[in-house]
Design an enzyme around this catalytic site. Structure first.
Site, PDB file in Angstrom:
ATOM      1  N   HIS A  30     -13.757  46.095 -22.880  1.00 49.22           N
ATOM      2  CA  HIS A  30     -13.519  45.180 -21.763  1.00 49.22           C
ATOM      3  C   HIS A  30     -14.733  44.287 -21.490  1.00 49.22           C
ATOM      4  O   HIS A  30     -15.812  44.786 -21.155  1.00 49.22           O
ATOM      5  CB  HIS A  30     -13.212  46.033 -20.528  1.00 49.22           C
ATOM      6  CG  HIS A  30     -12.857  45.275 -19.308  1.00 49.22           C
ATOM      7  ND1 HIS A  30     -13.607  45.321 -18.152  1.00 49.22           N
ATOM      8  CD2 HIS A  30     -11.820  44.440 -19.047  1.00 49.22           C
ATOM      9  CE1 HIS A  30     -13.048  44.574 -17.225  1.00 49.22           C
ATOM     10  NE2 HIS A  30     -11.955  44.025 -17.740  1.00 49.22           N
ATOM     11  N   HIS A  72     -15.107  35.063 -16.662  1.00 54.94           N
ATOM     12  CA  HIS A  72     -14.112  35.760 -15.857  1.00 54.94           C
ATOM     13  C   HIS A  72     -13.790  35.013 -14.565  1.00 54.94           C
ATOM     14  O   HIS A  72     -12.633  34.709 -14.271  1.00 54.94           O
ATOM     15  CB  HIS A  72     -14.607  37.174 -15.519  1.00 54.94           C
ATOM     16  CG  HIS A  72     -13.654  37.967 -14.683  1.00 54.94           C
ATOM     17  ND1 HIS A  72     -13.621  37.889 -13.305  1.00 54.94           N
ATOM     18  CD2 HIS A  72     -12.679  38.840 -15.029  1.00 54.94           C
ATOM     19  CE1 HIS A  72     -12.670  38.683 -12.848  1.00 54.94           C
ATOM     20  NE2 HIS A  72     -12.085  39.276 -13.872  1.00 54.94           N
TER      21      HIS A  72
END
Ligand code: G3P
Ligand code: CA
Length: 265
Positions: A30, A72
């Site tokens: 991740h 992100h």
């Protein structure tokens, strides 16, 4: 085709299709290896690749001039020096050109060791990751056509899986490129309405919040022929619990440790 599972964990060039058929729990790194290097950065992806994950996960958004850029947050503040560079708080990535984004330092916030790290373009991340692992591309904003065009240009349709919380985006990707592997991200109960939508869109994977997953939900997805991955699983006990419940993929910040967790009883 039969797959040599003993060597498969280290096989660099399995297609996503082949990876999804491996009889093992997949490890998905991740944002790279975010406890060791800046998230969503090339050094972070390289650090994750050292641990041979099956996939590396990243997030992307569009610059103001349409360059798919790996980051992100919608705003630049948390993971770059944009406040200092642009003299203001809260600058959204979508207000800056790719050239302006190249001026930013996306490493020092994490550690001075990473000073000078740039925000990668999606193209650069593909070049780094795809020769070594699958790439899970999470779209945070931007249109399906731009992504499909880039993936075709890079010739990586069989090396990536595209996922998003926006299920209409994934439906659009499915229409444009039916053979491109996709995943639907979600959370809360996997109820009948969500399962009906999953059946309709027919992704290869759903990526579900680990807090909201149980054996019944995993079974229901499997009955639709869909694999189940979960985010973000950073605790060994929870990882083992989910795998015992039938989970197919662990999306984790600890790609360096996840295989050892699963080997422990
Ligand atoms: O893999 C899905 C997960 O990455 C979603 O959460 O906020 O980390 O992108 P987020
Ligand atoms: Ca993500």
């Amino acid at each position: 085709m039969s797959i040599d599972t003993a060597n498969a964990a280290h096989a660099p060039l399995l297609s996503v299709d082949e990876l999804l058929r491996l009889p093992k729990t997949l490890v998905i790194a991740h944002r790279g290896l975010p406890e060791a290097a800046p998230e969503n950065s090339l050094p972070g992806f390289a650090a994750a690749l050292d641990h041979k994950p099956d996939f590396v996960e990243l997030d992307y958004r569009h610059s103001s001039d349409g360059v798919l850029t790996v980051i992100h947050d919608e705003k630049l503040d948390r993971t770059t020096n944009s406040r200092t560079r642009f003299g203001q708080d809260g600058t959204p990535i979508g207000r800056k050109t790719a050239a302006e984004l190249r001026e930013l330092d996306a490493g020092t916030w994490f550690s001075p060791k990473f000073a000078g790290t740039r925000l990668p373009t999606l193209s650069e991340a593909i070049d780094l990751v795809c020769p070594k692992a699958g790439l899970m591309i999470e779209r945070k904003d931007g249109d399906a056509a731009a992504l499909v065009k880039l993936l075709n240009e890079k010739k990586v349709l069989d090396r990536v899986i595209v996922q998003a919380f926006d299920w209409s985006f994934i439906a659009e990707v499915r229409k444009l490129e039916p053979n491109l592997p996709t995943g639907l991200l979600g959370e809360r109960e996997l109820d009948a309405e969500k399962l009906a939508k999953i059946r309709e869109i027919a992704p290869r994977v759903i990526g579900w919040n680990q807090r909201d997953l149980d054996a019944a939900g995993i079974r229901a997805a499997h009955e639709l022929g869909v694999k189940v991955w979960s985010w973000t699983v950073n605790e060994p006990a929870r990882a083992r619990e989910l795998v015992a419940a039938g989970l197919d993929g662990l999306i984790t910040n600890r790609a360096d440790a996840a295989r050892a967790w699963l080997a422990e009883k």
